[in-house]
Design a protein around this motif. Structure first.
Motif, PDB file in Angstrom:
ATOM      1  N   UNK A 131       3.911 -10.547   6.542  1.00 25.26           N
ATOM      2  CA  UNK A 131       3.047  -9.414   6.795  1.00 25.26           C
ATOM      3  C   UNK A 131       3.900  -8.175   7.009  1.00 25.26           C
ATOM      4  N   UNK A 132       3.292  -7.038   6.721  1.00 26.46           N
ATOM      5  CA  UNK A 132       3.913  -5.742   6.964  1.00 26.46           C
ATOM      6  C   UNK A 132       2.814  -4.802   7.459  1.00 26.46           C
ATOM      7  N   UNK A 133       3.234  -3.648   8.002  1.00 28.35           N
ATOM      8  CA  UNK A 133       2.248  -2.764   8.618  1.00 28.35           C
ATOM      9  C   UNK A 133       2.525  -1.302   8.280  1.00 28.35           C
ATOM     10  N   UNK A 134       1.455  -0.551   8.093  1.00 27.25           N
ATOM     11  CA  UNK A 134       1.485   0.899   7.936  1.00 27.25           C
ATOM     12  C   UNK A 134       0.767   1.448   9.165  1.00 27.25           C
ATOM     13  N   UNK A 135       1.531   1.848  10.170  1.00 26.05           N
ATOM     14  CA  UNK A 135       0.931   2.288  11.431  1.00 26.05           C
ATOM     15  C   UNK A 135       0.263   3.659  11.314  1.00 26.05           C
ATOM     16  N   UNK A 136       0.686   4.467  10.368  1.00 24.87           N
ATOM     17  CA  UNK A 136       0.067   5.783  10.181  1.00 24.87           C
ATOM     18  C   UNK A 136      -1.384   5.653   9.735  1.00 24.87           C
ATOM     19  N   UNK A 137      -1.629   4.751   8.775  1.00 29.92           N
ATOM     20  CA  UNK A 137      -2.972   4.587   8.216  1.00 29.92           C
ATOM     21  C   UNK A 137      -3.694   3.346   8.746  1.00 29.92           C
ATOM     22  N   UNK A 138      -3.071   2.650   9.692  1.00 23.77           N
ATOM     23  CA  UNK A 138      -3.679   1.472  10.322  1.00 23.77           C
ATOM     24  C   UNK A 138      -3.978   0.377   9.298  1.00 23.77           C
ATOM     25  N   UNK A 139      -2.984   0.076   8.473  1.00 23.44           N
ATOM     26  CA  UNK A 139      -3.148  -0.939   7.443  1.00 23.44           C
ATOM     27  C   UNK A 139      -2.177  -2.097   7.677  1.00 23.44           C
ATOM     28  N   UNK A 140      -2.687  -3.299   7.500  1.00 26.96           N
ATOM     29  CA  UNK A 140      -1.894  -4.512   7.607  1.00 26.96           C
ATOM     30  C   UNK A 140      -1.854  -5.149   6.227  1.00 26.96           C
ATOM     31  N   UNK A 141      -0.660  -5.496   5.757  1.00 32.07           N
ATOM     32  CA  UNK A 141      -0.465  -6.089   4.443  1.00 32.07           C
ATOM     33  C   UNK A 141      -0.133  -7.572   4.637  1.00 32.07           C
ATOM     34  N   UNK A 142      -0.987  -8.433   4.108  1.00 37.30           N
ATOM     35  CA  UNK A 142      -0.824  -9.876   4.274  1.00 37.30           C
ATOM     36  C   UNK A 142      -0.688 -10.546   2.917  1.00 37.30           C
ATOM     37  N   UNK A 143       0.458 -11.164   2.683  1.00 38.37           N
ATOM     38  CA  UNK A 143       0.651 -11.934   1.460  1.00 38.37           C
ATOM     39  C   UNK A 143      -0.013 -13.280   1.615  1.00 38.37           C
ATOM     40  N   UNK A 144      -0.809 -13.666   0.619  1.00 35.70           N
ATOM     41  CA  UNK A 144      -1.583 -14.898   0.685  1.00 35.70           C
ATOM     42  C   UNK A 144      -1.107 -15.886  -0.372  1.00 35.70           C
ATOM     43  N   UNK A 145      -1.107 -17.158  -0.032  1.00 36.64           N
ATOM     44  CA  UNK A 145      -0.695 -18.204  -0.972  1.00 36.64           C
ATOM     45  C   UNK A 145      -1.597 -18.257  -2.204  1.00 36.64           C
ATOM     46  N   UNK A 146      -2.750 -17.621  -2.123  1.00 35.50           N
ATOM     47  CA  UNK A 146      -3.669 -17.597  -3.268  1.00 35.50           C
ATOM     48  C   UNK A 146      -3.207 -16.625  -4.355  1.00 35.50           C
ATOM     49  N   UNK A 147      -2.086 -15.928  -4.119  1.00 33.43           N
ATOM     50  CA  UNK A 147      -1.554 -15.009  -5.127  1.00 33.43           C
ATOM     51  C   UNK A 147      -2.079 -13.594  -5.027  1.00 33.43           C
ATOM     52  N   UNK A 148      -2.540 -13.208  -3.839  1.00 34.43           N
ATOM     53  CA  UNK A 148      -2.968 -11.824  -3.634  1.00 34.43           C
ATOM     54  C   UNK A 148      -2.345 -11.279  -2.362  1.00 34.43           C
ATOM     55  N   UNK A 149      -2.215  -9.976  -2.332  1.00 32.70           N
ATOM     56  CA  UNK A 149      -1.843  -9.266  -1.109  1.00 32.70           C
ATOM     57  C   UNK A 149      -3.123  -8.622  -0.606  1.00 32.70           C
ATOM     58  N   UNK A 150      -3.517  -8.952   0.608  1.00 31.78           N
ATOM     59  CA  UNK A 150      -4.715  -8.372   1.213  1.00 31.78           C
ATOM     60  C   UNK A 150      -4.292  -7.192   2.087  1.00 31.78           C
ATOM     61  N   UNK A 151      -4.999  -6.090   1.945  1.00 31.48           N
ATOM     62  CA  UNK A 151      -4.759  -4.895   2.748  1.00 31.48           C
ATOM     63  C   UNK A 151      -5.939  -4.753   3.697  1.00 31.48           C
ATOM     64  N   UNK A 152      -5.655  -4.804   4.990  1.00 27.09           N
ATOM     65  CA  UNK A 152      -6.713  -4.744   5.996  1.00 27.09           C
ATOM     66  C   UNK A 152      -6.595  -3.481   6.833  1.00 27.09           C
ATOM     67  N   UNK A 153      -7.733  -2.917   7.173  1.00 27.93           N
ATOM     68  CA  UNK A 153      -7.807  -1.849   8.166  1.00 27.93           C
ATOM     69  C   UNK A 153      -7.870  -2.580   9.501  1.00 27.93           C
ATOM     70  N   UNK A 154      -6.767  -2.578  10.245  1.00 22.91           N
ATOM     71  CA  UNK A 154      -6.729  -3.394  11.456  1.00 22.91           C
ATOM     72  C   UNK A 154      -7.518  -2.790  12.600  1.00 22.91           C
ATOM     73  N   UNK A 155      -7.928  -1.534  12.501  1.00 23.34           N
ATOM     74  CA  UNK A 155      -8.808  -0.976  13.529  1.00 23.34           C
ATOM     75  C   UNK A 155     -10.263  -1.366  13.283  1.00 23.34           C
ATOM     76  N   UNK A 156     -10.668  -1.334  12.013  1.00 20.93           N
ATOM     77  CA  UNK A 156     -12.052  -1.672  11.670  1.00 20.93           C
ATOM     78  C   UNK A 156     -12.247  -3.176  11.489  1.00 20.93           C
ATOM     79  N   UNK A 157     -11.128  -3.908  11.291  1.00 21.67           N
ATOM     80  CA  UNK A 157     -11.216  -5.344  11.112  1.00 21.67           C
ATOM     81  C   UNK A 157     -11.808  -5.755   9.774  1.00 21.67           C
ATOM     82  N   UNK A 158     -11.442  -5.025   8.706  1.00 23.43           N
ATOM     83  CA  UNK A 158     -11.973  -5.358   7.384  1.00 23.43           C
ATOM     84  C   UNK A 158     -10.909  -5.222   6.312  1.00 23.43           C
ATOM     85  N   UNK A 159     -11.065  -5.996   5.244  1.00 23.90           N
ATOM     86  CA  UNK A 159     -10.174  -5.898   4.093  1.00 23.90           C
ATOM     87  C   UNK A 159     -10.621  -4.710   3.265  1.00 23.90           C
ATOM     88  N   UNK A 160      -9.672  -3.819   2.921  1.00 29.05           N
ATOM     89  CA  UNK A 160     -10.013  -2.624   2.143  1.00 29.05           C
ATOM     90  C   UNK A 160      -9.553  -2.712   0.693  1.00 29.05           C
TER      91      UNK A 160
END
Length: 133
Positions: free
Chosen positions: A1-30
Motif C-alpha cells: 500500500x501507498x498513500x497520498x496524504x494531500x488528496x486523502x488517497x490510499x493505493x492498494x495493490x490487489x492479487x486480482x491484478x488491480x490497484x484500488x484507489x480509495x478515499x480514506x476519509x469517505x471510505x470508498x473506492x474512487x
C-alpha cells in the motif's frame, strides 16, 4: 500500500491484478487500474503524481494521478521475475526494485502447498534502479 496524504488517497495493490484507489476519509473506492501479477509493493511519488506497483511477474506498473479520482496506466516497465519489493526515494524520484534468480521449485510444492517458493540462488541478489530520463 501507498498513500497520498494531500488528496486523502490510499493505493492498494490487489492479487486480482488491480490497484484500488480509495478515499480514506469517505471510505470508498474512487478508481481502479490494471497492474501486473503478484503485486507486493506500492509507492506514491507526490512530486511527480505517480503511483507504482512492483509485481512478481517481472513488471513495474506506472500509474499517473490525473486528478484525485482519475488515474491512467503510463506503462509497464520490465524488471525481473520475483521483483516485487521496492523502495522510492522521494528526493531523486528513483525506484529501487530488488530480486534474485531462483532455483527449481521444491519437491513438496504440490497442490497441497502451491505457494511454496523456489529457493533463491546464492549470490544472485540484484537491485534495479528505475528513473526517468
Amino acid at each position: 500500500m501507498a498513500i497520498d496524504t494531500t488528496h486523502h488517497r490510499l493505493f492498494s495493490g490487489c492479487r486480482s491484478g488491480v490497484l484500488a484507489v480509495s478515499d480514506y476519509q469517505a471510505g470508498r473506492v474512487v478508481a481502479t487500474a490494471p497492474i501486473g501479477a503478484g503485486v507486493d509493493g506500492a509507492a506514491f511519488d507526490a512530486g511527480a503524481g505517480d503511483v507504482f506497483a512492483s509485481n512478481a511477474d517481472g513488471t513495474l506498473t506506472v500509474i499517473h494521478e490525473d486528478s484525485p479520482d482519475q488515474y491512467h496506466v503510463v506503462e509497464n516497465v520490465s524488471t525481473a521475475p520475483g521483483g516485487r519489493n521496492m523502495g522510492l526515494d522521494p528526493v531523486t524520484h528513483r525506484l529501487y526494485v530488488v530480486s534474485a534468480r531462483f532455483g527449481p521449485p521444491p519437491a513438496d510444492s504440490t497442490a497441497a502447498n502451491p505457494r511454496r517458493r523456489p529457493p533463491v540462488i546464492p549470490g544472485s541478489f540484484m537491485m534495479m534502479v528505475v528513473e526517468r530520463r
